[in-house]
Design a protein around this motif. Sequence first.
Motif, PDB file in Angstrom:
ATOM      1  N   UNK A  51       0.738  -1.102  -0.004  1.00 43.55           N
ATOM      2  CA  UNK A  51      -0.036  -0.059   0.003  1.00 43.55           C
ATOM      3  C   UNK A  51       0.811   1.281  -0.060  1.00 43.55           C
ATOM      4  N   UNK A  52       0.736   2.116  -0.790  1.00 47.57           N
ATOM      5  CA  UNK A  52       1.468   3.432  -0.965  1.00 47.57           C
ATOM      6  C   UNK A  52       2.469   3.626  -1.894  1.00 47.57           C
ATOM      7  N   UNK A  53       3.023   2.427  -2.453  1.00 50.34           N
ATOM      8  CA  UNK A  53       4.114   2.128  -3.203  1.00 50.34           C
ATOM      9  C   UNK A  53       3.668   2.045  -4.379  1.00 50.34           C
ATOM     10  N   UNK A  54       4.443   2.601  -5.506  1.00 47.39           N
ATOM     11  CA  UNK A  54       4.333   2.675  -7.056  1.00 47.39           C
ATOM     12  C   UNK A  54       4.433   1.290  -7.753  1.00 47.39           C
ATOM     13  N   UNK A  55       3.540   0.832  -8.466  1.00 54.69           N
ATOM     14  CA  UNK A  55       3.323  -0.245  -8.971  1.00 54.69           C
ATOM     15  C   UNK A  55       3.265  -0.308 -10.659  1.00 54.69           C
ATOM     16  N   UNK A  56       3.328   0.830 -11.257  1.00 55.59           N
ATOM     17  CA  UNK A  56       3.060   0.968 -12.699  1.00 55.59           C
ATOM     18  C   UNK A  56       3.358   2.569 -12.957  1.00 55.59           C
ATOM     19  N   UNK A  57       2.887   2.772 -14.457  1.00 55.19           N
ATOM     20  CA  UNK A  57       3.142   4.266 -14.926  1.00 55.19           C
ATOM     21  C   UNK A  57       2.055   4.186 -15.772  1.00 55.19           C
ATOM     22  N   UNK A  58       1.585   5.317 -15.752  1.00 55.97           N
ATOM     23  CA  UNK A  58       0.476   5.934 -16.954  1.00 55.97           C
ATOM     24  C   UNK A  58       1.463   7.130 -17.525  1.00 55.97           C
ATOM     25  N   UNK A  59       1.473   7.008 -19.031  1.00 61.09           N
ATOM     26  CA  UNK A  59       2.100   8.241 -19.797  1.00 61.09           C
ATOM     27  C   UNK A  59       0.977   8.840 -20.642  1.00 61.09           C
ATOM     28  N   UNK A  60       0.881  10.264 -20.473  1.00 61.18           N
ATOM     29  CA  UNK A  60      -0.243  10.932 -21.270  1.00 61.18           C
ATOM     30  C   UNK A  60       0.602  11.769 -22.186  1.00 61.18           C
ATOM     31  N   UNK A  61      -0.065  12.429 -23.077  1.00 65.67           N
ATOM     32  CA  UNK A  61       0.455  13.566 -24.010  1.00 65.67           C
ATOM     33  C   UNK A  61       1.075  14.673 -22.984  1.00 65.67           C
ATOM     34  N   UNK A  66       3.158   7.844 -11.948  1.00 63.50           N
ATOM     35  CA  UNK A  66       3.116   6.903 -11.224  1.00 63.50           C
ATOM     36  C   UNK A  66       1.732   6.286 -10.862  1.00 63.50           C
ATOM     37  N   UNK A  67       1.485   5.036 -10.802  1.00 61.27           N
ATOM     38  CA  UNK A  67       0.349   4.396 -10.063  1.00 61.27           C
ATOM     39  C   UNK A  67       0.725   4.062  -8.770  1.00 61.27           C
ATOM     40  N   UNK A  68      -0.045   4.133  -7.746  1.00 59.16           N
ATOM     41  CA  UNK A  68       0.489   3.656  -6.309  1.00 59.16           C
ATOM     42  C   UNK A  68      -0.771   2.784  -5.955  1.00 59.16           C
ATOM     43  N   UNK A  69      -0.518   1.806  -5.351  1.00 52.18           N
ATOM     44  CA  UNK A  69      -1.103   0.712  -5.014  1.00 52.18           C
ATOM     45  C   UNK A  69      -1.919   1.240  -3.701  1.00 52.18           C
TER      46      UNK A  69
END
Length: 126
Positions: A51-61, A66-69
């Motif tokens: 919980x609270x740690x990054x698990x992935x990334x979303x990239x936009x224009x 970061x995505x956080x659990x």
Amino acid sequence: MDKSELKFSKEHEWVEVKTNKARVGITDHAQQALGDVVFVDLPAIGDKLESGKAFGVVESVKAVSDLYAPVSGTITAINEALLDSPEVLNQDAYGKGWIIEIDLTDPSELNDLMNEVAYKKFLLEE
């Protein structure tokens, strides 16, 4: 999906819980702030999240975010459709745009998340 049944994190992730499983995605607010999503970096099935740690990334224009659990657990499914069609996050954030499913290791962590009313209030204060 009935958003009143969801839990929300301060990092703008939502959680839908069914028994001991949780489906996680980003909120409509998050996808609007990001703009057009062009890439999603997903974790692997079997990865352990804290919980609270990054698990992935979303990239936009506009940005990389970061995505956080929102809760701890083990990933049991990833939304592979996002790999070919990341724009689904913009089109259906609460439905087809889910990101991961996890087996919860500590369901009590859900108590640290906000309900829909509290999340809307949080957005107004942000």
